[in-house]
Design a protein around this motif. Structure first.
Motif: not given
Length: 161
Positions: A40-44, A92-101, A149-152
């Motif tokens: 997740f950190a690498v993806a971010l 991207y900020a919502f991705v960093a907050l780990r929202h699935a959508w 990000l496709t990985l669980p």
């Protein structure tokens, strides 16, 4: 009244409202397993690099445009590009907050940008090589982030009594 109704009291703390516990639970995110956290950190980081490169593309696009373009068309295109980059940054900020959508929307947009922009890179290379390099690096960052990000994302569960 929350505190007076017996069904809304917390079983561990007499008189405490359940609502407070729900709010506290909702604001905390479960910690990720170490492998998931690294991915997740690498993806971010890849999303951050591609986002920075998207901002670098703006002035490069202005340099590559012809002076015969209308001023109003150039200013409206610049305004649209600025708004698009701000909305992507918010996503991207919502991705960093780990929202699935937001995560899955980012994956879909990343793959779509690769499919639609990737074939245009050779033509851009012939016109403006520096712009093609920046665009290609941005696409590579989006591709890596989309795949990661496709990985669980597995959360760590504490086994405390």
């Amino acid at each position: 009244m929350n505190a007076t109704h017996p069904s809304r009291r917390s079983p561990s703390l007499p008189g405490a409202a359940v609502r407070r516990q729900r709010e506290a639970r909702g604001t905390r995110r479960a910690p990720l397993e170490p492998a998931s956290a690294r991915r997740f950190a690498v993806a971010l980081a890849c999303l951050g690099v591609s986002y920075a490169l998207a901002w670098i593309e703006l002035p490069l696009g202005q340099l590559a445009s012809t002076p015969t373009d209308g001023a109003s068309a150039a200013s409206s295109a610049l305004a649209a590009a600025l708004i698009a980059r701000l909305l992507v940054g918010l996503l991207y900020a919502f991705v960093a907050l780990r929202h699935a959508w937001a995560r899955w929307l980012t994956v879909a947009l990343g793959f779509a940008s690769i499919v639609f922009t990737g074939p245009l890179l050779p033509a851009e290379w012939h016109v403006f090589a520096l712009g093609a390099c920046v665009t290609g690096l941005g696409l590579a960052g989006k591709a890596i982030a989309a795949i990661l990000l496709t990985l669980p994302l597995r959360t760590r569960h504490d086994e405390r009594p």
